[in-house]
Design an enzyme around this catalytic site. Structure first.
Site, PDB file in Angstrom:
ATOM      1  N   LYS B  46      -0.372   6.285   8.948  1.00  0.00           N
ATOM      2  CA  LYS B  46       0.643   5.933   7.957  1.00  0.00           C
ATOM      3  C   LYS B  46       0.400   4.475   7.541  1.00  0.00           C
ATOM      4  O   LYS B  46       0.037   3.653   8.389  1.00  0.00           O
ATOM      5  CB  LYS B  46       2.023   6.104   8.610  1.00  0.00           C
ATOM      6  CG  LYS B  46       3.197   5.671   7.779  1.00  0.00           C
ATOM      7  CD  LYS B  46       3.497   6.624   6.659  1.00  0.00           C
ATOM      8  CE  LYS B  46       4.378   5.940   5.610  1.00  0.00           C
ATOM      9  NZ  LYS B  46       4.435   6.684   4.359  1.00  0.00           N
ATOM     10  N   GLY B  73       7.762   4.725  -0.207  1.00  0.00           N
ATOM     11  CA  GLY B  73       7.843   3.264  -0.186  1.00  0.00           C
ATOM     12  C   GLY B  73       7.410   2.655   1.136  1.00  0.00           C
ATOM     13  O   GLY B  73       8.010   1.694   1.620  1.00  0.00           O
ATOM     14  N   ASN B 100      -4.550   2.381   8.244  1.00  0.00           N
ATOM     15  CA  ASN B 100      -4.238   2.034   6.852  1.00  0.00           C
ATOM     16  C   ASN B 100      -3.368   0.779   6.811  1.00  0.00           C
ATOM     17  O   ASN B 100      -2.302   0.730   7.420  1.00  0.00           O
ATOM     18  CB  ASN B 100      -3.534   3.216   6.175  1.00  0.00           C
ATOM     19  CG  ASN B 100      -3.328   2.984   4.687  1.00  0.00           C
ATOM     20  OD1 ASN B 100      -2.460   2.219   4.280  1.00  0.00           O
ATOM     21  ND2 ASN B 100      -4.132   3.643   3.867  1.00  0.00           N
ATOM     22  N   CYS B 132      -0.805   1.626  -3.153  1.00  0.00           N
ATOM     23  CA  CYS B 132       0.487   2.313  -3.088  1.00  0.00           C
ATOM     24  C   CYS B 132       1.310   1.935  -4.324  1.00  0.00           C
ATOM     25  O   CYS B 132       1.508   0.758  -4.596  1.00  0.00           O
ATOM     26  CB  CYS B 132       1.251   1.929  -1.823  1.00  0.00           C
ATOM     27  SG  CYS B 132       2.920   2.634  -1.799  1.00  0.00           S
ATOM     28  N   ASN B 194      -5.843   6.978  -4.717  1.00  0.00           N
ATOM     29  CA  ASN B 194      -4.448   7.112  -4.281  1.00  0.00           C
ATOM     30  C   ASN B 194      -3.691   7.890  -5.367  1.00  0.00           C
ATOM     31  O   ASN B 194      -4.293   8.404  -6.309  1.00  0.00           O
ATOM     32  CB  ASN B 194      -3.848   5.716  -4.042  1.00  0.00           C
ATOM     33  CG  ASN B 194      -2.671   5.740  -3.082  1.00  0.00           C
ATOM     34  OD1 ASN B 194      -1.847   6.659  -3.114  1.00  0.00           O
ATOM     35  ND2 ASN B 194      -2.564   4.738  -2.240  1.00  0.00           N
ATOM     36  N   THR B 195      -2.386   7.948  -5.261  1.00  0.00           N
ATOM     37  CA  THR B 195      -1.594   8.774  -6.188  1.00  0.00           C
ATOM     38  C   THR B 195      -1.528   8.159  -7.599  1.00  0.00           C
ATOM     39  O   THR B 195      -1.701   6.963  -7.783  1.00  0.00           O
ATOM     40  CB  THR B 195      -0.147   8.920  -5.686  1.00  0.00           C
ATOM     41  OG1 THR B 195       0.383   7.614  -5.465  1.00  0.00           O
ATOM     42  CG2 THR B 195      -0.095   9.713  -4.409  1.00  0.00           C
ATOM     43  N   GLY B 219      -1.490  16.076  -5.298  1.00  0.00           N
ATOM     44  CA  GLY B 219      -1.614  17.528  -5.307  1.00  0.00           C
ATOM     45  C   GLY B 219      -2.752  17.977  -6.215  1.00  0.00           C
ATOM     46  O   GLY B 219      -3.410  17.149  -6.858  1.00  0.00           O
ATOM     47  N   GLY B 245      -7.826  13.355  -3.409  1.00  0.00           N
ATOM     48  CA  GLY B 245      -6.993  13.703  -4.556  1.00  0.00           C
ATOM     49  C   GLY B 245      -6.998  15.194  -4.806  1.00  0.00           C
ATOM     50  O   GLY B 245      -7.952  15.727  -5.375  1.00  0.00           O
ATOM     51  N   GLY B 267      -4.746  15.291   1.737  1.00  0.00           N
ATOM     52  CA  GLY B 267      -3.417  14.696   1.845  1.00  0.00           C
ATOM     53  C   GLY B 267      -2.313  15.702   1.661  1.00  0.00           C
ATOM     54  O   GLY B 267      -1.901  16.401   2.591  1.00  0.00           O
TER      55      GLY B 267
END
Lengths: 253, 306
Positions: B46, B73, B100, B132, B194-195, B219, B245, B267
């Site tokens: 995490k 967050g 991380n 993030c 990342n997202t 996703g 991803g 993920g």
């Protein structure tokens, strides 16, 4: 150990236009599930849908969940018929502590399903159980039992008022030494928890939050719980893994 | 474990190309109850910060078509707690231990690396989170400025011999310049992606579903974007790429590797099917046997149309 099982629906009944009670064959889940736990069910939408376990039949290897239609996912699951199957992860979360001998159960909304499982379990063990259930009006009444104290906001069935009005009809003898277990909408659980506090009773609630994984790895379904450590106002606990059952005194509403 | 699946990400040996992505496996405890994590190449903790973080309040998840938005967050117990209670546990899993590292400022990242470096015998790589999207300062705001990326990676490089994997954000115009900046700073690898920053609206209340207003989209929907970025960066980088991803099946891993990834991270798929990395590993082994191929030979074998 949590596991993902492909399970078949063995029976279904519609409790009203928007709520189904489905029975699922899964000996692995049925053999170890306890009241307060839930399952996370795969549907065509991206995420699974969590449902509280409503009943268990260990001999038959089946369990039941109640599904209220609130969107596409629950609509699809509520439309499943006998013989249809899907992937189910469970049983998940922590159940209620049932070490006391005297309980008052309070249910509302989809909380009536876990309350049913609690009632079956506690009454089969010969423990003292009083149940109060609250609904909006007579048309919403599901999972009711003649032994229960029924309340409706509209007053068209049972006592007019909310669950606390139902609790107020209990005698001192009913109340003394009881532990309250409450599952329902947040405002209801909050009101019941403050009622319990006034009476000096222990109260445990099952919290609900938008959930994803159901197993404690994504941290999206957190709720605010009083921190153990000094200097910290609260902890964000995971409803799915640290709960869903929490001591009402620890919850920051 | 099949010899077919081992890969090297720079100097880091992984017994499989599959790593669990940060933020979708916590510290490994919960998933270790579901399947044997020793089949994996690694597990990324995490996202950690110097001090514990409670994360964002209110609704943190919004389901979307082929994916979801999250705005957790960076809720985490802080690096000190991690070293005391989680790092040894991660070392019992018999898989690569990736830590991380997140922060609000350059100083935070420096303090984090200084705190972790003394434990380097228990860590296989540091994944520097410059991506993030759910915190107001640091992370993505650093990771979308190539000068800042180069500077911060350069500073961290001087502090540790541990492999530095830089996890980059896709929310930039030119991903290859960001990856090159990481390489110039001395990164050992980049993690892409990342997202993606997104938003969902509740049409009844006319408010964003997420109480943070925006969140990170992850996703299967973001996989083509990630593959494109891996391919684009592979053509300009000398350091390896870890692809990430939208991976949810074995063929996705193959796609990422052909496009240029040396390893991959899974993920969001773990949130839906917790043991999917196990099935994917089995399918990759079978694919390698059927095709008489070692998986590491796939990296960057993509032939673009002229």
């Amino acid at each position: 150990m949590n596991k993902d099982f492909f399970c078949e629906v063995t029976s279904k009944c519609m409790l009203n236009e928007e709520t189904a009670l489905i029975e699922i064959l899964c000996p692995e889940i049925a053999s170890c599930a306890v009241p307060g736990q839930f399952v996370n069910i795969t549907c065509s939408n991206f995420l699974r849908r969590p449902f509280g376990i409503a009943s268990v039949n260990k001999e038959a290897g089946t369990f039941k969940v109640g599904i209220k239609i609130v969107g596409e996912g629950s609509e699809e699951l509520a439309s499943m018929d006998e013989g249809e199957g899907t992937w189910i992860l469970g049983p998940l979360g922590n159940g209620f502590d049932l070490s006391n001998n005297k309980y008052i159960l309070v249910g509302g909304g989809s909380g009536v399903f876990p309350i049913n499982f609690l009632y079956e379990k506690l009454s089969s063990e010969g423990k003292s159980v009083k149940v109060v259930q609250g609904f909006r009006d007579a048309s919403q009444i599901i999972m009711n039992n003649d032994d229960y104290i029924l309340t409706t906001d509209a007053g068209d069935a049972g006592i007019k008022g909310n669950c606390c009005d139902g609790l107020n009809t209990l005698t001192d003898e009913d109340i003394n030494g009881s532990t309250i277990l409450c599952v329902g909408p947040m405002p209801m659980m909050r009101a019941v928890s403050s009622w319990a506090e006034q009476k000096g009773l222990d109260c445990f609630v099952s919290l609900e939050q938008r959930m994803a994984c159901g197993i404690g790895i994504c941290l999206v379904c957190v709720c605010k719980i009083k921190a153990q450590e000094q200097g910290i106002e609260f902890d964000h606990k995971r409803c799915c893994k640290d709960g869903p059952v929490f001591d009402a005194k620890e919850v920051i509403w | 474990m099949s010899e077919r699946l081992f890969v090297n990400v720079g100097d880091t040996f992984l017994k499989s190309p599959i790593i669990l992505a940060s933020g979708t496996c916590n510290m490994g405890r919960e998933l270790s109850e579901i399947y044997d994590l020793s089949i994996l190449g690694g597990l990324s903790s995490k996202g950690l910060t110097i001090k514990p973080r409670a994360g964002n309040e209110g609704v943190r998840v919004a389901e979307c078509k082929a994916g979801m938005l999250n705005s957790v967050g960076l809720q985490n117990p802080g690096v000190e707690h991690f070293i005391k209670y989680d790092l040894d546990f991660m070392n019992t899993l018999d898989t690569g231990v990736i830590v991380n590292v997140a922060g609000h400022s350059t100083e935070d990242y420096i303090d984090m690396v200084k705190a972790l470096d003394p434990h380097k015998d228990k860590i296989d790589a540091l994944e520097i989170n410059l991506s993030c999207p759910n915190v107001k300062e640091g992370c993505m705001s650093i990771g979308s400025d190539k000068e800042q990326i180069k500077k911060i990676v350069g500073q961290l490089r001087k502090l540790t011999d541990l492999p530095l994997w830089i996890k980059l954000t896709p929310n930039v115009t030119d991903i290859s310049s960001m990856a090159l900046a990481a390489q110039d700073g001395g990164a050992d690898a980049v993690v892409l992606i990342n997202t993606m920053l997104g938003m969902a609206v509740d049409i009844k209340t006319r408010r964003p579903v997420l109480h943070n207003n925006t969140g990170g989209y992850s996703g299967p929907a973001i996989k083509p974007v990630a593959i494109r970025m891996v391919s684009e960066c592979y053509r300009v980088l000398d350091i390896p790429i870890i692809g990430c991803g939208g991976i949810s099946e074995a063929s996705d891993v193959l796609e990422f590797m052909i496009a240029g990834a040396s390893a991959v991270e899974i993920g969001t798929a773990s949130l839906v099917v917790p043991d999917c990395p196990q099935f994917i590993t089995e399918e990759l082994e079978a694919w390698c046997e059927e095709n008489d191929t070692d998986i590491r030979t796939l990296t960057g074998t993509l032939q673009l149309w002229q």
